[in-house]
Design an enzyme around this catalytic site. Structure first.
Site, PDB file in Angstrom:
ATOM      1  N   ASN A 170     -23.888  -9.607  18.352  1.00 24.96           N
ATOM      2  CA  ASN A 170     -23.558  -7.665  17.515  1.00 24.96           C
ATOM      3  C   ASN A 170     -22.762  -6.824  18.754  1.00 24.96           C
ATOM      4  O   ASN A 170     -22.635  -5.950  19.333  1.00 24.96           O
ATOM      5  CB  ASN A 170     -24.719  -7.187  18.012  1.00 24.96           C
ATOM      6  N   TYR A 171     -23.017  -7.625  20.255  1.00 15.14           N
ATOM      7  CA  TYR A 171     -21.725  -6.822  21.066  1.00 15.14           C
ATOM      8  C   TYR A 171     -21.214  -8.092  21.435  1.00 15.14           C
ATOM      9  O   TYR A 171     -20.550  -8.748  22.168  1.00 15.14           O
ATOM     10  CB  TYR A 171     -22.570  -6.386  22.830  1.00 15.14           C
TER      11      TYR A 171
END
Length: 524
Positions: free
Chosen positions: A465-466
């Site tokens: 998610n990063y």
């Protein structure tokens, strides 16, 4: 490097616009054939000549550096209002030979939910945002276009003693956030979001709506942490609500280097992952504007009240110097506002319902997992590197607790036991233009390189998610297995192999793809 990429994007954009007219016409003619007259699709189609096209596109772009003319634009945006609109978009994009990008909240850090270098359309999910809570069974169905803020608001207004483990940022779209793992300040007590998902609805490559039973356990496993966009379109999640006390306690204690921040942070590495699972202490590290020092903030969330928290901190971590007047008791709903911005006097949680405005800043982010304590000497070297960068901050998020009890292979999200904490690096800038983007992005890359001695290696793990395209991409957007292994092992460790197997079974022709998607095993 960024300038070269932008030049490439401009070139590719001009090429695909010149050859995609017939593809778009075929796509648009196909759509009405796959919906019922009672759910017309015409009013959710925004082509480039529509007067609202640009505003719809920009509304969910969260990174200002992509709000430039050279960023490739979709041929059309579909703002689905009904499940059949999603099904039709999948079927018709595949039939017309157009790539599909799926956007629920627009928080993909490197823009993969709304940018491509080949002819593409965007399926925008923000209208599909219903939330149905069954408090008797402690569950909820949440559509992909709902934000975390809307979910938190609905839970808090339904029950004073329930919550859901997910991120801190209110504007995150539920669809993408959960499919990548989803973590927040409840992870040490209840794990991450995917550990609390019990069913899902997904539109597959054939346009079918599948649930857990009809998709089978392997695909259900893959979309919990493996990124839903490689396998289909997430329509909704069925989540398990978790128990919280009526009052939780939050605190924030700031320390500079002169106030002993180095020693306290050194101790934090030993203590934070081993504290009782009810206590989560995030660390925020930055350089205050116009000050040549480093500020280290210890930001705590405790499932209990001040008296118990003070006793625990005095026993386990007195170095922070926590005082009763540092502690703020409030409901869990209020805490979702306060934890993000402790400067607010939280009298209402209506802010959770705010939908996004146009992106104000440009940024680049990266992440790391730390498995061994960074020595004091290492911390001092880190201070030397960060002291001249007022535009960057780091978040250090402790693991342990429930995270150490769940197997690496339980879901597609692999980062469990053995990790002390997760680091997010975040560089932002207000200036416009490619030169500024190059300057600040390279600053962050240099800092990231300097952290290599202190973080995981072989592979150097990263949180999906990063999103970080620096760790590897599939060239020409073909998602080759060889290219994908480079970034896939960093995101998924040994789970990458099973993700490829699932992809091969459910999307063998690789329709659902992007520069960092999971490839089917039949690609070279």
């Amino acid at each position: 490097m960024e300038a070269l990429i932008s030049l490439l994007l401009v070139t590719m954009s001009s090429i695909f616009l010149s050859v995609s007219g017939s593809n778009l016409e075929s796509f648009l003619q196909c759509l009405p054939q796959h919906v019922q007259p009672s759910n017309p699709i015409s009013d959710v189609i925004f082509t480039q000549n529509h007067s609202n096209f640009q505003s719809v596109l920009n509304a969910y772009i969260k990174n200002r550096k992509f709000l430039i003319a050279s960023t490739p634009k979709p041929l059309a945006i579909l703002t689905a209002k009904h499940e059949s609109h999603v099904q039709a978009t999948v079927i018709c994009a595949k039939q017309a030979g157009l790539e599909l990008r799926i956007r629920s909240g627009g928080h993909d850090y490197d823009g993969l939910s709304y940018i491509s270098t080949v002819p593409f359309v965007i399926l925008d999910m923000f209208n599909l945002r219903s939330i149905d809570i069954d408090i008797a069974n402690e569950t909820a169905w949440v559509q992909a276009g709902a934000t975390l803020g809307e979910l938190y608001f609905k839970i808090a207004n339904t029950s004073k003693v329930h919550a859901f483990p997910a991120g801190v940022c209110h504007s995150l779209g539920v669809g993408g956030h959960i499919s990548g793992g989803g973590y927040g300040n409840l992870l040490r007590k209840y794990g991450i979001s995917v550990d609390n998902v019990i069913d899902a609805q997904l539109v597959d490559v054939k346009g079918r709506i599948l649930n857990r039973e009809s998709m089978g356990e392997d695909l259900f496993w893959a979309i919990r942490g493996g990124g839903g966009a490689s396998f289909g379109v997430i329509l909704a999640w069925k989540i398990k609500l978790v128990a919280v006390p009526e009052k939780v306690t939050l605190f924030k204690v700031d320390k500079t280097l002169a106030q002993g921040a180095t020693d306290v942070l050194y101790k934090w590495q030993y203590v934070a992952p081993k504290l009782p699972e009810e206590l989560f202490i995030r660390v925020m590290i930055l350089v205050p504007k116009e000050e040549k020092t480093v500020s280290v903030s210890f930001i705590g969330f405790f499932l209990g009240q001040t008296e118990s928290l003070m006793k625990l901190m005095n026993q386990k971590f007195p170095e922070v110097g926590l005082q009763p007047n540092d502690c703020h008791e409030m409901s869990w709903g209020q805490s979702t506002v306060f934890f993000l911005d402790s400067s607010q006097n939280v009298t209402s949680i209506d802010v959770l319902l705010q939908r996004p405005t146009e992106a104000k800043i440009s940024f680049k982010a990266k992440s790391d997992y730390v498995k061994n304590v960074i020595p004091r000497e290492g911390l001092e070297e880190i201070w030397k590197k960060i002291i001249d960068n007022e535009n960057m901050f780091m978040q250090w998020n402790p693991y342990g607790g429930r995270m150490s009890e769940i197997s690496e292979s339980e879901t597609a999200f692999p980062h469990r036991a053995g990790n002390l904490f997760l680091i997010q690096y975040y560089e932002s800038w207000p200036e416009e233009g490619i030169d500024a983007t190059d300057l600040y992005t390279n600053k962050l890359r240099d800092f990231y390189d300097s952290m290599a001695p202190y973080v995981s290696s072989n592979p150097r793990n990263t949180y999906l998610n990063y999103r970080d395209l620096d760790i590897g991409i599939s060239s020409n957007n073909q998602t080759s297995l060889q290219d994908a292994e480079v970034y896939g092992t960093k995101y998924f460790n040994g789970n990458f192999k099973k993700l490829v197997e699932v992809k091969t079974r459910f999307d063998p022709d690789n329709f659902f793809k992007n520069e960092q998607s999971i490839p089917p095993g039949n690609l070279n």
